[in-house]
Design a protein around this motif. Structure first.
Motif, PDB file in Angstrom:
ATOM      1  N   SER A 126     -10.062   6.198  -2.136  1.00 17.57           N
ATOM      2  CA  SER A 126      -9.073   7.050  -2.751  1.00 17.57           C
ATOM      3  C   SER A 126     -10.277   8.312  -3.136  1.00 17.57           C
ATOM      4  CB  SER A 126      -8.894   6.554  -4.110  1.00 17.57           C
ATOM      5  OG  SER A 126      -9.908   6.189  -4.950  1.00 17.57           O
TER       6      SER A 126
ATOM      7  N   ALA B  56      -8.921   0.865   2.096  1.00 19.04           N
ATOM      8  CA  ALA B  56      -8.355   1.912   1.545  1.00 19.04           C
ATOM      9  C   ALA B  56      -9.727   2.775   0.838  1.00 19.04           C
ATOM     10  CB  ALA B  56      -7.436   1.723   0.413  1.00 19.04           C
TER      11      ALA B  56
ATOM     12  N   ALA C  21      -0.293   5.029  -1.201  1.00 17.43           N
ATOM     13  CA  ALA C  21      -1.225   5.244   0.012  1.00 17.43           C
ATOM     14  C   ALA C  21      -0.878   5.695   1.401  1.00 17.43           C
ATOM     15  CB  ALA C  21      -2.229   3.852  -0.048  1.00 17.43           C
TER      16      ALA C  21
ATOM     17  N   TYR D  75      -5.656   4.796   3.844  1.00 18.20           N
ATOM     18  CA  TYR D  75      -5.857   3.464   4.354  1.00 18.20           C
ATOM     19  C   TYR D  75      -5.742   3.329   5.790  1.00 18.20           C
ATOM     20  CZ  TYR D  75      -1.148   1.495   4.626  1.00 18.20           C
ATOM     21  OH  TYR D  75       0.275   1.058   5.076  1.00 18.20           O
TER      22      TYR D  75
ATOM     23  N   MET E 296       0.810  -1.165  -0.005  1.00 14.74           N
ATOM     24  CA  MET E 296       0.020  -0.165   0.019  1.00 14.74           C
ATOM     25  C   MET E 296       0.866   1.077  -0.236  1.00 14.74           C
ATOM     26  SD  MET E 296      -3.338  -1.120  -0.206  1.00 14.74           S
ATOM     27  CE  MET E 296      -3.987   0.273   0.060  1.00 14.74           C
TER      28      MET E 296
ATOM     29  N   GLU F   2      -1.294   5.554   5.338  1.00  7.39           N
ATOM     30  CA  GLU F   2      -1.690   4.840   6.482  1.00  7.39           C
ATOM     31  C   GLU F   2      -2.453   5.808   7.462  1.00  7.39           C
ATOM     32  OE1 GLU F   2       0.213   1.590   8.497  1.00  7.39           O
ATOM     33  OE2 GLU F   2      -1.534   0.971   9.587  1.00  7.39           O
TER      34      GLU F   2
ATOM     35  N   THR G 177      -4.850   8.771  -1.504  1.00  9.49           N
ATOM     36  CA  THR G 177      -5.531   7.565  -1.003  1.00  9.49           C
ATOM     37  C   THR G 177      -5.173   7.334   0.240  1.00  9.49           C
ATOM     38  OG1 THR G 177      -5.605   6.671  -3.419  1.00  9.49           O
ATOM     39  CG2 THR G 177      -5.543   5.116  -1.488  1.00  9.49           C
TER      40      THR G 177
ATOM     41  N   LYS H 235      -8.192  -4.625   5.900  1.00  8.00           N
ATOM     42  CA  LYS H 235      -7.592  -3.235   5.406  1.00  8.00           C
ATOM     43  C   LYS H 235      -8.566  -2.585   4.531  1.00  8.00           C
ATOM     44  CE  LYS H 235      -5.910  -2.677   1.609  1.00  8.00           C
ATOM     45  NZ  LYS H 235      -6.580  -1.862   0.877  1.00  8.00           N
TER      46      LYS H 235
END
Lengths: 572, 572
Positions: free
Chosen positions: A162, A160, A66, A133, A61, A68, A131, A158
């Protein structure tokens, strides 16, 4: 880690109520324990494997750009009411009140929360795309939790999301996540297929499900062994094979009424008339957005509601009640297309060319035989409204389609503006216009991946871990811990292997050798190193769990072998 | 990571309702956002710092031989009923029902769950000792959530549980956890004290709280600047300073009744009689396990209920009601020790030697003056029943005690057999006898540590992160991103620093330099590297956030400086 004091409660017996192989093996190998229906504790070994999956997910990711973050599990009801899901989610959404009577949901998913954050913090196209997540526990009160971690009520996911300023941007974000998912599942050692799925009522354009192939899977995947085509059953398209001579012929005689007392199902009809289901045209009476519609399908085919909805642009489809069927001038169990002039009739392509069909006669206890749609309902429109059957042809390449069972481990989805509109998440574009942010959402069932990996990797003796997520890389087994020479060599190996970067579980227990070998096979780490009788010559046995190959090695040979066996070092 | 697209929504203004410095700074620096009262989302920077703390916790727990596992947040009510806590926990325990009406609690702590697991899996002394831990979200419905992450309703905790077969074993497990906690808080950069705390009704022997020193802290720590003694206020012991001449003298005259109309509080009495609180002996009327007890304290001292309970071996202490006081032959607001023959009276040591005291006359609107306990109640027993006051003497070394405010970030506790007995977790000892397992429990408020660190590390401009948990080690700031030379040098540095193992946030935003410098100070990473006007000469500025020292460096000098500045490399 030494095994003597580690909490690895292996079980010899197969727990009775565990139906899935992964469930049985995770209980037997002491990876998990059930606390309540669909709710599990991860014991030390189970958590290690779960953490290795999380590490892979994070790495991929992050590599895809992306970011976190971590959102709460307690969601104020206001957000879910604003999106409209508080009412539609039903009993699967777990709800509670705080000490002041305020309503909360336990997050089943986080679209509402992330959209409300982005609404507050992102206002300009300059800050897009982004993005975000998280790896967070999700709560879904499944009606029937089963198969251990495969369908639980508290599980690790998980998710995510966008955020883009254009449809093209969403395409890029989607592709980026799609590719990350391919990397993640590949690295986890899964056999999987990315299949086209239905985007449902949300109205997004693209959506793919990532399916781990496994017999225990509850989803049916339709795939072509010749080209890359794969879709879930709801979405799959096929081509009917040519029907041969029958389609050239014409009906043998005029339709005739036959007495079929209390024979109202296809199965009964087949038996009573001694015919094949291919000779029956069944009539499914539906309410489509308030209008009655009858769909005709060959007796051995099932209606695909998704295709029907998409074909008609319909939102709601339900079965007509017995009363409503009476109003149409028919009767439940004996509906047929002949002599029902005031109802919309749609024929699935599976009914084309049947020359001597049996249909309902719209009269209690009667059917019609010798029906031919081409002759008796000449203006019929034929549409693809059925679930593809195995043996139909791939619409891309014409090869026969195959079916497989799959476990949904991931899902990528173009959401569009459903949540940004309902929650008011807008951005100013280059010209200062306010537009709703265009969203995608992307989920991986992290704990489900763990179960799916085991579902694909085991034998009679136990689990066979992929190197990438095995709780430990090497199982070091001392046959006789009371033997000083064996213990000395074991200690040397334990130190040397750890220094070389491998994670090692050292079975130093005072147990019978048989128990220890069985446990090692059950736990299933990639390499077992056994220190036994030849310890005096500093010779050890090295056995690969998957191939079953075993070698006699010196310490140096073992280290060299491990270096080639584990191409990527993982120290945790 | 490039800052342009990263979700770091800094705020210029101080949010109005944030009382604590850490709360204000975490909001301003874009580390967290509130979703609901006491419930927060961690944005990317906040989560990074939180993860660094988790890594430290895991490393130290693993080094201490503890094994990580993960238990669910949803707990079936049966377990909490078995331990008796379902009823006593009160509204702080969040509860819900599943779709079938089964009751669950959201885990406020996990003693019940871990004990039930160990009960099922460990049966012999051979498998003991074992210490298990998890890092898991906890739910406590605080009456008054406040101070951001310092007192939340959904928060991250590390909880560990030790299981031993003997009291000596528990001592060892406890010491091991105690030492691990010292390492953890030291590595996190906290100023803290381990203080003796009260073990409460659970009846364990030892318990220590780890207190991060901070003005915003809601706990009072009593500590000796001369020796190592430190305890929380509930538990602290002191020695009364010598009272000098007064204690040698005798009362000036016989007790005399004075009219004090509607004067029923110490404060009113001080004003009305123009005396000091040291001349007043107040009478606290209590119900101690069903028996009335009057405790005498000097006017400026507070009763310490914990000491009272321990002294009397009592379980429940509450205030007597007005009616109950009437039954004793007194009246609320005017209670006194003289002339109440049928009540148990305990005198705190603070009352010893007061020769001309004012006490209640047990009559509406009247007090007695010229009371001397030594003369008027000669058989009085003097006990230590008060909260230590600043200036009392250390009972170990005699130095004057100091007070400080602290935030409880950790707690180690010898549980004993409370849970193993109520839930039936027993083991067979060497002789085959079944005994309850002896437990300890050990908690760290992981998200609270994050807030406590900031509470101790900030200035006017923003946060000053300790190197060990900073979201990024280095903030690379390009003054003019449109300047090609600056961007080229920045890119070189970004690559070189990351290759050298440092985590770098690159501020590549098109913002005014003032905004970027202010944000850098607010975010507060240990080292800021600025690429500006001297980029043509490949000269950059390096500024240390904590010391404020700044240098002009070449790239090579910068790398050398970082190597000494960051003694331990951390790549995430």
């Amino acid at each position: 880690m030494k095994q003597q004091r580690m909490l690895i409660p292996t079980l010899r017996d197969v727990p009775g109520d565990a139906e899935a192989a992964s469930h049985r093996l995770m209980l037997r190998a002491g990876l998990i324990r059930q606390l309540s229906s669909g709710i599990y504790s991860y014991l030390p070994l189970g958590l290690k494997a779960l953490q290795h999956i999380q590490t892979i997910v994070r790495e991929e990711m992050d590599a895809a750009g992306a970011q976190e973050m971590l959102m709460p599990a307690l969601h104020p009801s206001e957000l879910w009411k604003a999106s409209g899901r508080w009412d539609v989610y039903g009993p699967e959404l777990m709800r509670l009140e705080d000490r002041n009577g305020r309503e909360f949901a336990l997050g089943a998913t986080h679209e509402e929360v992330i959209t409300s954050i982005v609404k507050d913090e992102i206002h300009s196209y300059k800050k897009l795309p982004v993005t975000l997540y998280q790896i967070q526990t999700k709560y879904r009160d499944e009606r029937r939790p089963r198969f251990g971690l495969l369908r639980g009520r508290e599980f690790l996911m998980k998710d995510a999301y966008s955020f883009d300023s254009s449809a093209e941007g969403l395409d890029e974000s989607y592709t980026s996540m799609y590719n990350a998912y391919v990397n993640i599942f590949t690295r986890c050692g899964l056999q999987f297929r990315a299949v086209e799925a239905d985007s449902g009522a949300i109205g997004g354009t693209d959506t793919h499900e990532f399916m781990a192939l496994a017999e225990v899977g509850e989803d049916t995947i339709v795939h072509c062994p010749s080209c890359q085509y794969a879709a879930n059953l709801e979405k799959a398209l096929g081509r009917m094979p040519e029907q041969g001579a029958q389609s050239q012929a014409s009906a043998t005689s005029e339709p005739a009424k036959i007495h079929t007392p209390a024979i109202s199902s296809i199965k009964q009809l087949i038996q009573f008339l001694q015919i094949s289901p291919q000779q029956i045209i069944k009539s499914v009476a539906l309410d489509v957005d308030g209008t009655p519609v009858i769909v005709l399908l060959r007796g051995d085919y099932e209606l695909n509601e998704i295709k029907l909805k998409q074909t008609l642009g319909a939102a709601d489809v339900s079965m007509l009640s017995e009363n409503e069927i009476l109003k149409l001038g028919s009767i439940a169990g004996f509906i047929g297309p002949v002599g029902l002039p005031n109802v919309k009739i749609l024929a699935d392509i599976s009914t084309r060319g049947i020359i001597d069909a049996v249909v309902g006669a719209n009269e209690l206890d009667y059917h019609l035989t010798h029906v031919s749609l081409e002759r008796d309902l000449p203006h019929t429109t034929y549409l693809d409204l059925h679930n593809v059957a195995e043996g139909e042809l791939c619409s891309h390449c014409g090869h026969e389609l195959l079916f497989a069972k799959g476990i949904e481990v991931g899902h990528v989805f173009k959401l569009g503006t459903k949540y940004s509109k309902s929650l008011g998440a807008t951005f100013s574009d280059e010209h200062g216009n306010s537009e709703p942010i265009i969203m995608g959402c992307y989920g991986i069932g992290v704990s489900r991946v763990l179960a799916a990996v085991i579902e694909q990797n085991y034998d009679e003796q136990g689990i066979i871990w992929p190197e990438t997520i095995a709780p430990f890389s090497i199982h070091l087994l001392t046959v006789q811990p009371q033997n000083e020479i064996q213990m000395k060599l074991s200690q040397d190996l334990y130190t040397a292997l750890q220094q070389a970067g491998y994670s090692v579980l050292w079975d130093d227990r005072e147990e019978r050798p048989g128990v220890k070998f069985n446990d090692a096979d059950l736990l299933g780490f990639p390499v077992r190193v056994t220190v036994g009788k030849k310890a005096g010559d500093r010779i050890i046995e090295c056995k690969e769990r998957r191939s079953g190959l075993s070698y006699e090695f010196t310490v140096q040979q073992l280290l060299a072998h491990c270096q080639s066996f584990f191409p990527i070092r993982r120290s945790i």
